[in-house]
Design an enzyme around this catalytic site. Sequence first.
Site, short mmCIF file in Angstrom:
data_model
loop_
_atom_site.label_atom_id
_atom_site.label_comp_id
_atom_site.label_asym_id
_atom_site.label_seq_id
_atom_site.Cartn_x
_atom_site.Cartn_y
_atom_site.Cartn_z
N THR A 85 0.88 -1.18 0.00
CA THR A 85 0.00 0.00 0.00
C THR A 85 0.91 1.23 0.00
OG1 THR A 85 -0.10 -0.21 2.40
CG2 THR A 85 -1.98 -1.06 1.16
N CYS A 285 6.56 1.70 7.64
CA CYS A 285 5.26 1.70 8.34
C CYS A 285 4.94 3.01 9.05
CB CYS A 285 5.20 0.55 9.33
SG CYS A 285 5.47 -1.04 8.55
#
Length: 457
Positions: A85, A285
């Site tokens: 993503t 992240c």
Amino acid sequence: MEVVCVGSGYVGSVTGTAFAVLGYPTTIIDTDLRKVKEINRGNSPIYEPGLASCVSQMVSTSLLSATQTYDCVYHADVVFIAVGTPSKSDGTVDLKYVRSAARSIGEHLNAGKFTVIVNKSTVPVGTSDLVASIIEEASGLHNNRHFAVVSNPEFLREGYALEDVFFPDRIVIGTASHKAMKVMQKLYAPLVERTDYSGLFEHFAFPYNINSPKAVYFETDTKSAEMIKYVSNAFLSVKISYINEVARLCDSLGANVLDVAHGMGLDSRIGNKFLQVSSGWSGSCFPKDTAEILFESQKYGSELSLVKAAIESNVSMHDYCIQKIQRSLTSLNSKNIGILGLTFKPNTDDARHTQASYIIGKLVDLGANVAVHDPKGMEMFQQMNSHLPIRYCERPTDTAAGADALVLLTHWDEYRLLNWETIYWQMRNRYILDTRNYLKKLNLAELGFMYEGLGIQ
Ligand code: UGA
């Protein structure tokens, strides 16, 4: 039960392999033929401690295989979506791979069988609904009747991924479907109950504590599950930014942040984890997830101002490290600076979006000649930062040759084990900036180095 995992990146390859280890026939789907071939040859597509031995054994027992096509979805009971993503230019999440995976899953669903599709990738709140609607459209089948979508966020840390997968603190399951809840309970039962765990990991080289508390299995709705993932990562980012700011204050006031963090952590409400000072948090992240949840919060008029402050504080922490080097060397023009560590933390080859690229970029702009080393991350760092005119060194000690400063950015074990006496004679000016306070116990000042950490005296 048959498991399919779409994506063989850091999350997908670990998730897919873990379910194979638990005894489920598992197929990993990836569009990248190179990764598919690697897995089918018994090799891990990424570097993660212990994963190579797991993949090799699971492939040899035929519990794990990889493919480029979605045909296996037809027989699957559970299909994980664990695709990338990436961030768009405005910092928000690009869901193109999730959309495309959902479409392909929909095109291959078996109308005569109830299939559970699980979002493992970190996706914005509401994505489970989006995935369900794409699958309905592609399959002509009905959500919560022929199939159901579950949000089951991944909390694994790179470098400790197998430990986190097999010995997690919590398993969060979000879905509106009672039937899907039952499937997920059955799927995770061996992991929650630790059935047949004794001896299971004997041949896999990863550290774990068999006596750690069992996972809490927590069921909720999809949006709350999606939210839990984002706000957990954002909370941890805030915690690190806080201790990093405390370290700067310790520098000014003459206190010792190692003791301060230890003393704080003794309060069980605070806890001693994620209080380790650094040049800032980074990786694939935290920066992405904090940017996304901040964007969402602003979009809905409920700004997470603490997360905004943590992001700003993090960049200023990178700058603070550069200022420390500048203060010691006066000018950086034509100075030789060695960098130890390019990955965002040790025990990973992941060099995406690391503080190293920001800090090195600034040092180069200020005229420094930079030589770098990392045990696992040099190849990826070079790919991501081909614009940086720096020297890549095979051995860590090569960065010290003629150096005016050595800067430790990532606390790889091997840096503590270096022969610092030899390094002393290699350097032109013996300034060390240890951004992880990792070498403190070596008493490098006693060897004659000008040793500085962050927030320590
Ligand atoms: C993080 C979360 O810890 C996982 O729970 C989550 O599943 C994962 O993101 C994800 O979203 O997929 P990870 O990015 O692998 O895992 O790395 P962390 O160990 O959390 O470290 C993140 C950054 O914070 C690194 O740059 C690390 O060096 C830094 N850090 C961490 C500190 O500076 N100080 C600390 O005390 C801890």
